[in-house]
Scaffold this active site. Structure first.
Site, PDB file in Angstrom:
ATOM      1  N   ASP A   1      18.125  35.996  41.527  1.00 12.97           N
ATOM      2  CA  ASP A   1      18.408  34.885  42.436  1.00 12.97           C
ATOM      3  C   ASP A   1      17.301  34.837  43.467  1.00 12.97           C
ATOM      4  O   ASP A   1      17.278  35.592  44.433  1.00 12.97           O
ATOM      5  CB  ASP A   1      19.767  35.075  43.116  1.00 12.97           C
ATOM      6  CG  ASP A   1      20.111  33.864  43.992  1.00 12.97           C
ATOM      7  OD1 ASP A   1      19.177  33.142  44.398  1.00 12.97           O
ATOM      8  OD2 ASP A   1      21.300  33.657  44.272  1.00 12.97           O
TER       9      ASP A   1
ATOM     10  N   HIS B   1      17.415  34.287  51.183  1.00 11.42           N
ATOM     11  CA  HIS B   1      17.826  35.689  51.236  1.00 11.42           C
ATOM     12  C   HIS B   1      16.693  36.643  51.599  1.00 11.42           C
ATOM     13  O   HIS B   1      16.874  37.843  51.617  1.00 11.42           O
ATOM     14  CB  HIS B   1      18.435  36.089  49.889  1.00 11.42           C
ATOM     15  CG  HIS B   1      19.542  35.167  49.474  1.00 11.42           C
ATOM     16  ND1 HIS B   1      20.741  35.110  50.143  1.00 11.42           N
ATOM     17  CD2 HIS B   1      19.617  34.221  48.493  1.00 11.42           C
ATOM     18  CE1 HIS B   1      21.519  34.195  49.573  1.00 11.42           C
ATOM     19  NE2 HIS B   1      20.859  33.640  48.583  1.00 11.42           N
TER      20      HIS B   1
ATOM     21  N   ILE C   1      20.275  36.003  54.771  1.00 12.62           N
ATOM     22  CA  ILE C   1      21.637  36.478  54.491  1.00 12.62           C
ATOM     23  C   ILE C   1      21.718  37.112  53.102  1.00 12.62           C
ATOM     24  O   ILE C   1      20.885  36.861  52.236  1.00 12.62           O
ATOM     25  CB  ILE C   1      22.679  35.340  54.595  1.00 12.62           C
ATOM     26  CG1 ILE C   1      22.356  34.206  53.603  1.00 12.62           C
ATOM     27  CG2 ILE C   1      22.737  34.792  56.006  1.00 12.62           C
ATOM     28  CD1 ILE C   1      23.449  33.155  53.523  1.00 12.62           C
TER      29      ILE C   1
ATOM     30  N   GLY D   1      25.995  35.777  48.237  1.00 16.63           N
ATOM     31  CA  GLY D   1      27.457  35.841  48.082  1.00 16.63           C
ATOM     32  C   GLY D   1      27.827  36.668  46.864  1.00 16.63           C
ATOM     33  O   GLY D   1      28.757  37.481  46.893  1.00 16.63           O
TER      34      GLY D   1
END
Ligand code: NAI
Length: 738
Positions: A511, A516, A531, A534
């Site tokens: 990803d 991120h 961040i 998820g």
């Protein structure tokens, strides 16, 4: 029925407990084991006078029933003194019910300064002072439950109660912030708007109604909200007559009336008034962040001059023409292929926080481990390729700004454990599209295959901010629903640190979203720093459950569903709370440091543990336990012999001993034709022959004894090509595990 709620060991202060609702709360707490401070000034309804009688009477009533109570006669305006009584008498303060109150009703024009000030001093300032006096004690002990008493008069307004309405809704504002500040210390603050017959309502309600709206119909809500099991925080409840309901805010989608480089005019407000006030598809913002997020969206919408929208005048519903479910639903995306080796499995395991610090993680981190396995949630890596490769943008009837895409929910179901290497192909299709007003939800179904065999099914639920309002449906039977966790304290809580580089590591699994890793990109998205993915938190939670309830046995994993709620910053700790209900493990993930919920409505379904009697059963009289295993091997060879012959290409002879004597002989031929199993002595052409006792054979097959160890311990004798024994694993692990 679950256990009754007890308050033993808890110290409760109820203000204004000399009569009415407060008395009812004090009695109920006292009956259930709490030590109660019964506060009441004993004044009249308008705030005049003073008497110790009211509080004393309630204390006597509690004591008469065997409870513990003490009276306090101070006004709530002396907040510290009330708390001091709790500390002096019982040594602590756990629960505070701000209930004391007076009325000074007047039509607004006749409201005097004193009418205004007295009401505010008792209700709002009094609750502030008592709560502030309790706060640090609650904070230090990391437990507190606080109730604010509001009123329907505050929520809705009521003739002649301007002073009271203002103070009562002021209490809700106070509670909203205390809920946020207290959350991380396990201090929960909730607000109630009760209706009950009391001396305060006797002037406004008919006697019959007064009689039937009993105060005892309100107390159970207050008790539940104050119990340590209750996780409710920041809630507002109306309660009366035996009914309880929860309230929240609703907001229209609204309308943007400002345009780039143009003056904003009242005329345009007038012209858009219906739209501004239209509650169709209303949203329910629950935090100030959600509220601000809208403004940030509006700013970017206006700044781009609406360039990314079909209709630039209304950001929040302007994407209407961009989403066409009729065209998009059912579209099949281009098939994707995912090749991987043990490297990707290990990288993923590290990405979701596995570490050699935990000895039982080794089976996911070391390809040479006798039980090397791939984490079940790795399946989403293969499945997500359909989206990562820009698949969604090719779908007719789906045109949106990819920077507005949020991962809303995830479902994954495995039909067999993932191979530790191989090629997986994924076929994705648009299962449905929902209109949530503030955005569109796309349900993407992905079926992932290993050769022709279906390995897993995933459902990605992606939310496109600002693309709602196209007149679509709000719910779908295609959506795999989330399920709320049981209403009790979790059975198990696991806390695990994420590393500072957790996102940097996780993204290597595939990803690559800069959100991120790149601080400036994260800032554009409104985050203070990059961040965590998820799906990384999802991986953490799944492995916590797998370890806690399935002994890290990947074959026990059936399915997982989560809703992504809040982001996690790398370096924060993830707290997974688990509840076992049969083979379903409900889970809730939080950031430990802030208490923010990360994954909600989540659960993992496990397959029942294999029947232990199979592996531990004593040898049947006359028979051997190993017979069962060879019978199973025979069945598997029938089904998959050709594939096994290709992989193994060897003939194995087996000599099973019992009590030191040969008890059975078997030949597994995985060299000739499509393989075969023969009972009886080998014919001399076996590549390798094993001699092992029936018991040790079972130990090896059930994974309790490593074949290498068995060999060195002299339990497993090998004749012939010893290297071939390595291939034994292929047969035993994959094909003989019962
Ligand atoms: P109540 O008059 O029976 O009880 C209030 C108690 O607070 C009285 O015993 C009074 O002596 C005491 N009190 C007043 N000023 C005080 C002070 N400065 N310090 C300490 N104690 C003081 O009335 P009720 O109905 O039980 O009301 C309890 C709370 O519920 C109040 O905050 C009221 O505003 C609220 N409420 C009640 C409703 C109802 O239908 N009864 C409706 C909405 C709100």
């Amino acid at each position: 029925m679950s256990a009754p709620l007890s308050y033993a060991g808890k110290v409760v202060l109820v203000t204004g407990a000399g009569g009415g609702l407060g008395r009812e709360y004090a009695l109920a707490f006292g009956e259930r084991g709490a030590s109660v401070v019964v506060n009441d000034l004993g004044g009249d309804i308008k705030g005049g006078g003073k008497s110790s009688a009211a509080a004393d009477k309630v204390v006597e009533e509690i004591k008469a029933k065997g409870g513990k109570a003490v009276a306090n006669y101070d006004s709530v305006e002396d907040g510290e003194k009330l708390i001091q009584t709790a500390l002096d008498t019982f040594g602590r303060i756990d629960i505070l019910v701000n209930n004391a109150g007076i009325l000074r009703d007047r039509s607004f024009a006749r409201t005097s300064d004193l009418d205004w000030d007295l009401i505010h001093r008792v209700h709002l300032r009094g609750s502030f002072l008592v709560t502030r006096a309790a706060w640090n004690h609650m904070k230090n002990q990391k437990f507190g439950r606080i109730i604010m008493t509001s009123s329907a008069a505050g929520i809705y307004g009521n003739f002649g109660q301007a002073n009271y309405s203002a103070a009562k809704l002021g209490l809700l504002g106070l509670a909203n912030t205390l809920a946020i500040e207290g959350g991380k210390y396990n201090i929960h603050c909730n607000t109630i708007a009760p209706t009950a017959g009391s001396r305060l309502t006797q002037t406004v309600m008919p006697p019959d109604l007064l009689e039937s709206l009993k105060a005892e119909y309100v107390a159970p809500l207050v008790l539940w909200l104050c119990h340590e099991e209750c996780q409710e925080n920041g809630g507002l409840f109306e309660v009366g007559a035996g009914w309880i309901g929860k309230l929240r805010w609703e907001r229209t989608i609204g309308s943007i009336i400002r345009h780039k480089n143009q003056t904003m005019t009242p005329e345009e407000v007038r012209d858009k008034w219906d739209k501004i006030c239209d509650f169709t598809n209303a949203t329910k913002p629950a935090t100030i962040q959600e509220s601000l997020q809208t403004l940030v969206e509006v700013l970017s919408e206006v700044d781009t001059g609406g360039a990314i929208r079909a209709s630039p005048t209304s950001a929040l519903n302007s994407a209407a023409s961009d989403i066409s479910p009729a065209q998009a639903v059912g579209t099949v995306l281009p098939e994707t292929t995912f090749n991987y080796t043990h490297m990707q499995c290990i990288l993923y395991a590290l990405g979701v926080g596995m570490s050699t610090k935990e000895p039982d993680h080794l089976k996911f981190l070391y390809e040479g481990h006798e039980d090397f396995s791939c984490l079940p949630t790795f399946a989403v890596i293969a499945a997500q390729a359909s989206m990562m490769e820009g698949g969604l943008s090719t779908v007719p009837g789906l045109s949106f700004d990819p920077t507005r895409l949020l991962h809303g929910e995830q479902y994954l179901e495995l039909y067999k454990p993932l191979p530790t290497s191989g090629t997986l192909t994924s076929k994705a299709s648009i299962a449905d599209i929902l209109d949530k007003g503030s955005g569109a939800v796309i349900l993407l179904d992905v079926h992932t295959y290993s050769k022709q065999e279906l390995v897993c099914y995933s459902q990605f639920s992606v939310f496109i901010v600002g693309s709602g309002g196209f007149g679509g449906k709000r719910a779908s039977d295609k959506a795999v629903p989330t399920v709320a966790a049981p209403n009790r304290a979790p059975d198990v809580v696991v806390v695990d640190e994420t590393g500072r580089d957790q996102a940097a590591l996780y993204r290597l699994s595939g990803d690559w979203n800069p959100l991120h890793i790149d601080p400036s990109f994260a800032a554009m998205g409104g985050f203070k720093s990059p961040i965590l993915h998820g799906l990384c938190s999802f991986g953490f939670a799944a492995r916590h459950v797998l370890k806690q309830y399935a002994d890290n046995d990947v074959s026990r994993f059936k399915s997982i569903k989560v809703r992504f709620v809040k982001p996690v910053f790398p370096g924060q700790s993830l707290q997974t709370e688990m509840w076992k209900e049969g083979n379903r493990i409900h889970l809730l993930s939080k950031v430990k440091e802030s208490g923010a919920v990360v994954l909600s409505g989540a659960y993992i379904d496990l397959h029942a543990a294999p029947d232990a009697s199979v592996s531990t059963a004593p040898a049947q009289t006359g028979g051997l336990q190993s017979d069962l295993v060879f019978a199973e091997i025979g069945r598997r060879i029938k089904d998959l012999g050709a594939e096994l012959v290709k992989k193994v290409n060897a003939i194995f002879g087996w000599e099973i001993t019992k009590g030191g004597k040969t008890a059975a002989q078997w030949t597994i031929d995985l060299k000739t034709g499509s393989g075969a199993l023969h009972e009886g002595p080998y014919t001399g052409k076996a590549d390798v022959t094993f001699t092992v006792s029936d018991e040790d054979f079972m130990e090896v097959v059930t994974g309790k004894l490593n074949p290498q160890k068995a060999f060195f311990a002299g339990k497993l004798k090998v004749k012939g090509n010893i290297m071939m024994s390595q291939k034994l694993e292929i047969i035993l692990k994959d094909y003989a595990k019962l």
